[in-house]
Scaffold this motif. Structure first.
Motif, PDB file in Angstrom:
ATOM      1  N   ASP A 247       0.973  -1.215   0.132  1.00 25.47           N
ATOM      2  CA  ASP A 247      -0.022  -0.025   0.005  1.00 25.47           C
ATOM      3  C   ASP A 247       0.822   1.239   0.031  1.00 25.47           C
ATOM      4  O   ASP A 247       0.495   2.380  -0.423  1.00 25.47           O
ATOM      5  CB  ASP A 247      -1.009  -0.177   1.080  1.00 25.47           C
ATOM      6  CG  ASP A 247      -1.712  -1.178   1.201  1.00 25.47           C
ATOM      7  OD1 ASP A 247      -2.422  -1.433   2.332  1.00 25.47           O
ATOM      8  OD2 ASP A 247      -1.880  -2.039   0.007  1.00 25.47           O
TER       9      ASP A 247
ATOM     10  N   ALA B 140     -13.704  -9.448   9.695  1.00 26.22           N
ATOM     11  CA  ALA B 140     -13.998  -9.398   8.286  1.00 26.22           C
ATOM     12  C   ALA B 140     -13.404 -10.226   7.430  1.00 26.22           C
ATOM     13  O   ALA B 140     -11.867 -10.263   7.552  1.00 26.22           O
ATOM     14  CB  ALA B 140     -14.349  -8.173   7.635  1.00 26.22           C
TER      15      ALA B 140
ATOM     16  N   THR C 289      -1.992  -8.060   0.802  1.00 23.68           N
ATOM     17  CA  THR C 289      -1.420  -7.867   2.239  1.00 23.68           C
ATOM     18  C   THR C 289      -0.489  -8.767   2.463  1.00 23.68           C
ATOM     19  O   THR C 289      -0.425  -9.888   2.099  1.00 23.68           O
ATOM     20  CB  THR C 289      -2.694  -7.569   3.266  1.00 23.68           C
ATOM     21  OG1 THR C 289      -3.205  -9.020   3.483  1.00 23.68           O
ATOM     22  CG2 THR C 289      -3.544  -6.477   2.893  1.00 23.68           C
TER      23      THR C 289
ATOM     24  N   THR D 177      -4.281 -12.352   0.400  1.00 19.20           N
ATOM     25  CA  THR D 177      -5.297 -13.153  -0.621  1.00 19.20           C
ATOM     26  C   THR D 177      -5.216 -12.346  -1.875  1.00 19.20           C
ATOM     27  O   THR D 177      -5.760 -13.026  -2.837  1.00 19.20           O
ATOM     28  CB  THR D 177      -6.603 -13.287  -0.022  1.00 19.20           C
ATOM     29  OG1 THR D 177      -7.164 -11.824   0.118  1.00 19.20           O
ATOM     30  CG2 THR D 177      -6.834 -13.930   1.350  1.00 19.20           C
TER      31      THR D 177
HETATM   32  C1  LIG Z   1      -3.118 -15.330   7.984  1.00 17.30           C
HETATM   33  C2  LIG Z   1      -4.636 -14.741   7.605  1.00 17.30           C
HETATM   34  C3  LIG Z   1      -5.294 -15.535   6.407  1.00 17.30           C
HETATM   35  C4  LIG Z   1      -6.493 -15.205   5.964  1.00 17.30           C
HETATM   36  N1  LIG Z   1      -6.958 -15.743   4.769  1.00 17.30           N
HETATM   37  C5  LIG Z   1      -8.226 -15.493   4.415  1.00 17.30           C
HETATM   38  C6  LIG Z   1      -8.776 -16.001   3.589  1.00 17.30           C
HETATM   39  O1  LIG Z   1      -8.275 -17.431   2.921  1.00 17.30           O
HETATM   40  N2  LIG Z   1     -10.016 -15.592   2.729  1.00 17.30           N
HETATM   41  C7  LIG Z   1     -10.534 -14.554   3.472  1.00 17.30           C
HETATM   42  O2  LIG Z   1     -11.575 -14.226   2.965  1.00 17.30           O
HETATM   43  N3  LIG Z   1     -10.007 -13.754   4.283  1.00 17.30           N
HETATM   44  C8  LIG Z   1      -8.862 -14.566   4.867  1.00 17.30           C
HETATM   45  N4  LIG Z   1      -8.097 -13.745   5.780  1.00 17.30           N
HETATM   46  C9  LIG Z   1      -9.042 -12.492   6.429  1.00 17.30           C
HETATM   47  C10 LIG Z   1      -8.347 -11.301   5.356  1.00 17.30           C
HETATM   48  O3  LIG Z   1      -6.985 -11.011   5.927  1.00 17.30           O
HETATM   49  C11 LIG Z   1      -9.016 -10.033   5.724  1.00 17.30           C
HETATM   50  O4  LIG Z   1     -10.469 -10.304   5.380  1.00 17.30           O
HETATM   51  C12 LIG Z   1      -8.571  -8.610   5.229  1.00 17.30           C
HETATM   52  O5  LIG Z   1      -9.256  -7.588   5.814  1.00 17.30           O
HETATM   53  C13 LIG Z   1      -8.522  -8.464   3.832  1.00 17.30           C
HETATM   54  O6  LIG Z   1      -7.951  -9.545   3.066  1.00 17.30           O
HETATM   55  P1  LIG Z   1      -6.365  -9.770   2.639  1.00 17.30           P
HETATM   56  O7  LIG Z   1      -5.577  -9.221   3.888  1.00 17.30           O
HETATM   57  O8  LIG Z   1      -5.948 -10.763   2.065  1.00 17.30           O
HETATM   58  O9  LIG Z   1      -6.322  -8.499   1.585  1.00 17.30           O
HETATM   59  P2  LIG Z   1      -5.635  -8.359   0.297  1.00 17.30           P
HETATM   60  O10 LIG Z   1      -6.920  -8.715  -0.735  1.00 17.30           O
HETATM   61  O11 LIG Z   1      -4.476  -9.053   0.044  1.00 17.30           O
HETATM   62  O12 LIG Z   1      -5.584  -6.935   0.072  1.00 17.30           O
HETATM   63  C14 LIG Z   1      -5.302  -6.254  -1.084  1.00 17.30           C
HETATM   64  C15 LIG Z   1      -5.156  -4.600  -0.944  1.00 17.30           C
HETATM   65  O13 LIG Z   1      -6.664  -4.421  -0.426  1.00 17.30           O
HETATM   66  C16 LIG Z   1      -6.876  -3.112   0.230  1.00 17.30           C
HETATM   67  N5  LIG Z   1      -7.124  -3.782   1.864  1.00 17.30           N
HETATM   68  C17 LIG Z   1      -7.335  -4.886   2.150  1.00 17.30           C
HETATM   69  N6  LIG Z   1      -7.881  -4.767   3.541  1.00 17.30           N
HETATM   70  C18 LIG Z   1      -7.978  -3.402   3.692  1.00 17.30           C
HETATM   71  C19 LIG Z   1      -8.706  -2.586   5.005  1.00 17.30           C
HETATM   72  N7  LIG Z   1      -8.940  -3.334   5.818  1.00 17.30           N
HETATM   73  N8  LIG Z   1      -8.527  -1.442   4.922  1.00 17.30           N
HETATM   74  C20 LIG Z   1      -8.081  -0.557   3.784  1.00 17.30           C
HETATM   75  N9  LIG Z   1      -7.622  -1.228   2.577  1.00 17.30           N
HETATM   76  C21 LIG Z   1      -7.717  -2.763   2.590  1.00 17.30           C
HETATM   77  C22 LIG Z   1      -5.151  -2.995   0.592  1.00 17.30           C
HETATM   78  O14 LIG Z   1      -5.153  -1.863  -0.574  1.00 17.30           O
HETATM   79  C23 LIG Z   1      -4.529  -4.160   0.220  1.00 17.30           C
HETATM   80  O15 LIG Z   1      -3.441  -4.055  -0.446  1.00 17.30           O
HETATM   81  C24 LIG Z   1      -6.771 -13.873   6.363  1.00 17.30           C
HETATM   82  C25 LIG Z   1      -6.394 -13.361   7.362  1.00 17.30           C
HETATM   83  C26 LIG Z   1      -5.202 -13.747   7.748  1.00 17.30           C
HETATM   84  C27 LIG Z   1      -4.716 -12.863   8.937  1.00 17.30           C
END
Ligand SMILES: Cc1cc2nc3c(=O)[nH]c(=O)nc-3n(C[C@H](O)[C@H](O)[C@H](O)COP(=O)(O)OP(=O)(O)OC[C@H]3O[C@@H](n4cnc5c(N)ncnc54)[C@H](O)[C@@H]3O)c2cc1C
Length: 271
Positions: free
Chosen positions: A38, A92, A123, A128
């Motif tokens: 980010d 969430a 992240t 994901t």
């Molecule tokens: C170890 C682990 C495994 C997980 N596995 C899953 C899974 O398999 N399926 C699932 O649905 N959830 C999963 N989660 C929950 C997931 O992390 C949360 O839903 C999280 O808020 C969003 O997913 P991500 O971190 O993968 O975001 P990603 O999709 O990787 O994020 C991509 C981008 O979206 C934006 N973004 C993401 N979250 C936010 C936020 N809260 N505020 C502002 N911008 C944001 C940022 O720009 C970020 O770079 C997991 C959490 C953990 C800690």
């Protein structure tokens, strides 16, 4: 041009634990940072503002402490910032996260049309890469993922031209705006905040939108709105390896031994 950039607060470690009772991340005693991808998304949004003018709004969903990632974005040059924070948003998964973020962007868009949304590719905790595409889908915006270079933004004809980094190839794409971009780490080198920027950001009032403001269905947000939830996080256990000694002239037997193992493990086929 109005750009919204989504920034997430993440643990500055891989040693994260899930609280088995609440199924949410244990935050006590864990240092937090802005998700590294980010910082590149913020930088690219600021570079487009420098190039074409306009405004950058930073957005984050998280606990009150997530204010820190927004103050950093303001210190770097973002114009506005909004924190989406409510216990109801906690726990969430990506579906519920994209719901809250997309509804917030819709509200911002109604107030001041949004041309581009920037997200990091993924992240370092959830990892994901699903939230960006989820937000684009919910808003009906064009989505351009894995972007490592922006050639041009044509506001008059409302299109953007980017390069996407694929495996072993690049793709040059021109797409209609409004669009959502997910950025790789190679896209730029983030700037550092200036001292005046930090001081100014530290004293800014930061709007916080709770669910009283957003008025979203409880069934679509937080743990309730999450079809998936993380039960446990653990490092993969590896079985103890076997050492085959090929020293002191025993290399032929070691090679034979290796070969037998490969057959035994069906890696090599005896036929
Ligand atoms: C170890 C682990 C495994 C997980 N596995 C899953 C899974 O398999 N399926 C699932 O649905 N959830 C999963 N989660 C929950 C997931 O992390 C949360 O839903 C999280 O808020 C969003 O997913 P991500 O971190 O993968 O975001 P990603 O999709 O990787 O994020 C991509 C981008 O979206 C934006 N973004 C993401 N979250 C936010 C936020 N809260 N505020 C502002 N911008 C944001 C940022 O720009 C970020 O770079 C997991 C959490 C953990 C800690």
């Amino acid at each position: 041009m109005h750009i919204v950039v989504c920034v997430k607060m993440v643990p500055d470690t891989t040693l994260v634990q899930i609280d088995p009772k609440t199924n949410t991340l244990v935050r006590e005693g864990v240092p937090f940072i802005t998700n590294p991808f980010d910082t590149h998304a913020v930088e690219e949004a600021l570079r487009l503002k420098d190039r074409y003018g306009g405004k950058v709004t930073a957005l984050s969903m998280g606990p009150p402490a997530a204010e820190m990632v927004l103050r950093r974005a303001l210190a770097l040059g973002a114009d506005e910032a909004v924190l989406l924070s409510d216990r109801a948003f906690g726990g969430a998964d990506t579906l519920a996260t994209s719901k809250v973020l997309s509804e917030a962007i819709r509200r911002i868009h109604e107030n001041e049309p949004v041309d581009l949304v920037f997200c990091g590719l993924q992240t370092i905790d959830g990892d994901t890469a699903q939230v960006g595409p989820g937000v684009a889908c919910r808003l009906g915006f064009t989505q351009l993922t894995l972007v490592d270079h922006i050639y041009e933004v044509n506001q008059r004809e409302s299109y953007i031209e980017v390069r996407r980094k694929l495996e072993g190839a690049f793709e040059r794409v021109q797409a209609r705006m409004p669009a959502l971009i997910t950025t790789t780490r190679e896209i730029n080198t983030p700037r550092y905040p200036t001292v005046p920027g930090r001081l100014q950001a530290a004293s800014r009032a930061l709007p916080v939108w709770s669910n009283d403001v957003m008025k979203l269905e409880r069934a679509e947000i937080g743990l309730q709105g999450s079809p998936t939830n993380v039960r446990r996080i653990f490092a993969p256990q590896r079985e103890k390896g076997e050492i085959i000694n090929g020293l002191n002239g025993a290399h032929l037997t070691a090679a034979d031994c290796m070969l037998n193992k490969l057959y035994e493990w069906d890696i090599l086929n005896a036929d």
